[in-house]
Motif scaffolding. Structure first.
Motif, PDB file in Angstrom:
ATOM      1  N   ASN A 184       0.837  -1.198   0.000  1.00 29.24           N
ATOM      2  CA  ASN A 184       0.000   0.000   0.000  1.00 29.24           C
ATOM      3  C   ASN A 184       0.865   1.238   0.000  1.00 29.24           C
ATOM      4  OD1 ASN A 184      -2.362  -1.489   0.070  1.00 29.24           O
ATOM      5  ND2 ASN A 184      -2.389  -1.544   2.292  1.00 29.24           N
ATOM      6  N   PHE A 185       0.435   2.253  -0.703  1.00 24.38           N
ATOM      7  CA  PHE A 185       1.215   3.466  -0.840  1.00 24.38           C
ATOM      8  C   PHE A 185       1.139   4.294   0.428  1.00 24.38           C
ATOM      9  CE2 PHE A 185       3.538   6.395  -3.260  1.00 24.38           C
ATOM     10  CZ  PHE A 185       3.144   7.641  -2.857  1.00 24.38           C
ATOM     11  N   ILE A 186       2.281   4.777   0.852  1.00 24.63           N
ATOM     12  CA  ILE A 186       2.357   5.699   1.976  1.00 24.63           C
ATOM     13  C   ILE A 186       2.559   7.082   1.391  1.00 24.63           C
ATOM     14  CG2 ILE A 186       3.661   6.348   4.034  1.00 24.63           C
ATOM     15  CD1 ILE A 186       4.521   3.370   4.183  1.00 24.63           C
ATOM     16  N   GLU A 187       1.734   8.032   1.780  1.00 23.29           N
ATOM     17  CA  GLU A 187       1.805   9.366   1.190  1.00 23.29           C
ATOM     18  C   GLU A 187       3.196   9.951   1.352  1.00 23.29           C
ATOM     19  OE1 GLU A 187      -0.238  13.752   1.465  1.00 23.29           O
ATOM     20  OE2 GLU A 187      -1.309  12.032   2.212  1.00 23.29           O
ATOM     21  N   HIS A 225       2.645   4.146 -13.171  1.00 22.79           N
ATOM     22  CA  HIS A 225       2.563   2.778 -13.699  1.00 22.79           C
ATOM     23  C   HIS A 225       1.650   1.909 -12.843  1.00 22.79           C
ATOM     24  CE1 HIS A 225       5.211   2.295 -17.150  1.00 22.79           C
ATOM     25  NE2 HIS A 225       6.081   3.099 -16.581  1.00 22.79           N
ATOM     26  N   LYS A 226       1.660   2.129 -11.540  1.00 19.31           N
ATOM     27  CA  LYS A 226       0.830   1.332 -10.627  1.00 19.31           C
ATOM     28  C   LYS A 226      -0.649   1.705 -10.732  1.00 19.31           C
ATOM     29  CE  LYS A 226       4.647   0.735  -7.483  1.00 19.31           C
ATOM     30  NZ  LYS A 226       5.213   0.985  -6.185  1.00 19.31           N
ATOM     31  N   ILE A 227      -0.922   2.898 -11.245  1.00 16.59           N
ATOM     32  CA  ILE A 227      -2.297   3.382 -11.350  1.00 16.59           C
ATOM     33  C   ILE A 227      -2.903   3.007 -12.698  1.00 16.59           C
ATOM     34  CG2 ILE A 227      -3.771   5.438 -11.375  1.00 16.59           C
ATOM     35  CD1 ILE A 227      -1.569   6.737  -9.561  1.00 16.59           C
ATOM     36  N   GLY A 228      -2.134   3.194 -13.756  1.00 16.53           N
ATOM     37  CA  GLY A 228      -2.642   2.899 -15.092  1.00 16.53           C
ATOM     38  C   GLY A 228      -1.745   3.497 -16.151  1.00 16.53           C
ATOM     39  N   SER A 229      -2.241   3.477 -17.388  1.00 14.65           N
ATOM     40  CA  SER A 229      -1.481   4.026 -18.508  1.00 14.65           C
ATOM     41  C   SER A 229      -1.430   5.549 -18.438  1.00 14.65           C
ATOM     42  CB  SER A 229      -2.128   3.608 -19.831  1.00 14.65           C
ATOM     43  OG  SER A 229      -3.376   4.265 -19.989  1.00 14.65           O
ATOM     44  N   GLN A 230      -0.548   6.135 -19.228  1.00 10.76           N
ATOM     45  CA  GLN A 230      -0.491   7.596 -19.299  1.00 10.76           C
ATOM     46  C   GLN A 230      -1.845   8.156 -19.706  1.00 10.76           C
ATOM     47  OE1 GLN A 230       2.730   8.653 -21.935  1.00 10.76           O
ATOM     48  NE2 GLN A 230       4.264   8.495 -20.319  1.00 10.76           N
ATOM     49  N   SER A 231      -2.486   7.530 -20.676  1.00 13.92           N
ATOM     50  CA  SER A 231      -3.799   8.007 -21.151  1.00 13.92           C
ATOM     51  C   SER A 231      -4.853   7.924 -20.065  1.00 13.92           C
ATOM     52  CB  SER A 231      -4.248   7.201 -22.365  1.00 13.92           C
ATOM     53  OG  SER A 231      -3.386   7.415 -23.441  1.00 13.92           O
ATOM     54  N   GLU A 232      -4.883   6.808 -19.331  1.00 18.38           N
ATOM     55  CA  GLU A 232      -5.868   6.633 -18.263  1.00 18.38           C
ATOM     56  C   GLU A 232      -5.682   7.671 -17.158  1.00 18.38           C
ATOM     57  OE1 GLU A 232      -6.440   1.788 -18.578  1.00 18.38           O
ATOM     58  OE2 GLU A 232      -4.838   2.601 -17.325  1.00 18.38           O
ATOM     59  N   VAL A 233      -4.444   7.852 -16.737  1.00 18.97           N
ATOM     60  CA  VAL A 233      -4.161   8.806 -15.662  1.00 18.97           C
ATOM     61  C   VAL A 233      -4.433  10.236 -16.135  1.00 18.97           C
ATOM     62  CG1 VAL A 233      -2.322   9.755 -14.199  1.00 18.97           C
ATOM     63  CG2 VAL A 233      -2.582   7.280 -14.443  1.00 18.97           C
ATOM     64  N   ALA A 234      -4.051  10.546 -17.354  1.00 16.17           N
ATOM     65  CA  ALA A 234      -4.315  11.890 -17.894  1.00 16.17           C
ATOM     66  C   ALA A 234      -5.812  12.181 -17.892  1.00 16.17           C
ATOM     67  CB  ALA A 234      -3.748  12.007 -19.309  1.00 16.17           C
ATOM     68  N   LYS A 235      -6.612  11.211 -18.302  1.00 11.93           N
ATOM     69  CA  LYS A 235      -8.067  11.402 -18.319  1.00 11.93           C
ATOM     70  C   LYS A 235      -8.598  11.640 -16.910  1.00 11.93           C
ATOM     71  CE  LYS A 235     -12.405   9.349 -19.787  1.00 11.93           C
ATOM     72  NZ  LYS A 235     -13.080   8.191 -20.381  1.00 11.93           N
ATOM     73  N   VAL A 270      -1.042  10.883  -5.854  1.00 11.69           N
ATOM     74  CA  VAL A 270      -1.186  10.152  -4.590  1.00 11.69           C
ATOM     75  C   VAL A 270      -2.664   9.863  -4.328  1.00 11.69           C
ATOM     76  CG1 VAL A 270      -0.954  10.359  -2.074  1.00 11.69           C
ATOM     77  CG2 VAL A 270       0.953  10.978  -3.568  1.00 11.69           C
ATOM     78  N   TYR A 271      -3.528  10.821  -4.615  1.00 11.43           N
ATOM     79  CA  TYR A 271      -4.971  10.631  -4.445  1.00 11.43           C
ATOM     80  C   TYR A 271      -5.467   9.475  -5.306  1.00 11.43           C
ATOM     81  CZ  TYR A 271      -9.961  11.353  -4.998  1.00 11.43           C
ATOM     82  OH  TYR A 271     -11.319  11.162  -5.062  1.00 11.43           O
ATOM     83  N   LEU A 272      -5.068   9.447  -6.578  1.00 12.36           N
ATOM     84  CA  LEU A 272      -5.492   8.363  -7.471  1.00 12.36           C
ATOM     85  C   LEU A 272      -5.009   7.011  -6.958  1.00 12.36           C
ATOM     86  CD1 LEU A 272      -4.963   9.840 -11.059  1.00 12.36           C
ATOM     87  CD2 LEU A 272      -7.087   9.672  -9.744  1.00 12.36           C
ATOM     88  N   MET A 273      -3.774   6.956  -6.469  1.00 10.49           N
ATOM     89  CA  MET A 273      -3.243   5.701  -5.947  1.00 10.49           C
ATOM     90  C   MET A 273      -3.981   5.288  -4.685  1.00 10.49           C
ATOM     91  SD  MET A 273      -1.150   3.347  -6.624  1.00 10.49           S
ATOM     92  CE  MET A 273      -0.569   1.903  -5.789  1.00 10.49           C
ATOM     93  N   THR A 274      -4.290   6.241  -3.839  1.00 13.62           N
ATOM     94  CA  THR A 274      -5.028   5.951  -2.615  1.00 13.62           C
ATOM     95  C   THR A 274      -6.403   5.386  -2.942  1.00 13.62           C
ATOM     96  OG1 THR A 274      -3.851   7.695  -1.432  1.00 13.62           O
ATOM     97  CG2 THR A 274      -5.919   6.945  -0.463  1.00 13.62           C
ATOM     98  N   CYS A 275      -7.083   5.992  -3.907  1.00 17.23           N
ATOM     99  CA  CYS A 275      -8.387   5.487  -4.344  1.00 17.23           C
ATOM    100  C   CYS A 275      -8.271   4.070  -4.881  1.00 17.23           C
ATOM    101  CB  CYS A 275      -8.984   6.388  -5.414  1.00 17.23           C
ATOM    102  SG  CYS A 275      -9.561   7.978  -4.796  1.00 17.23           S
TER     103      CYS A 275
END
Length: 90
Positions: free
Chosen positions: A17-20, A36-46, A74-79
């Motif tokens: 789990n990510f620590i802020e 990379h852990k969240i998604g592709s560049q396109s997904e994260v950009a959206k 960090v918010y996206l990773m936390t979600c």
């Protein structure tokens, strides 16, 4: 560029789990690794409401990583790790 105090960088716990991250600047490689852990560049950009090239430029060091950009990632990773989904940008 070596980190003078690597113990203060953002870390993952034993469970993965990510620590802020603390108040230090995030490097482009740290940004890329987390993205990379969240998604592709396109997904994260959206999800962030930015152009894919903004993500690419941050990861290549063309743009510095602002505190706002770091906190948004960090918010996206936390979600994601909490299973909450993320803002769809729509």
């Amino acid at each position: 560029m070596a980190d003078a105090n690597p113990g203060n960088r953002s870390q993952e716990s034993q469970s993965g789990n990510f620590i802020e991250p603390n108040g230090e600047n995030m490097t482009s490689s740290e940004y890329r690794n987390l993205r990379h852990k969240i998604g592709s560049q396109s997904e994260v950009a959206k999800q962030l409401g930015v152009d894919k090239m903004t993500i690419s430029n941050r990861e290549r060091g063309v743009y510095s990583i602002s505190r706002e950009a770091k906190l948004a990632l960090v918010y996206l990773m936390t979600c994601k790790t909490a299973g909450l989904g993320a803002y769809s940008g729509e």
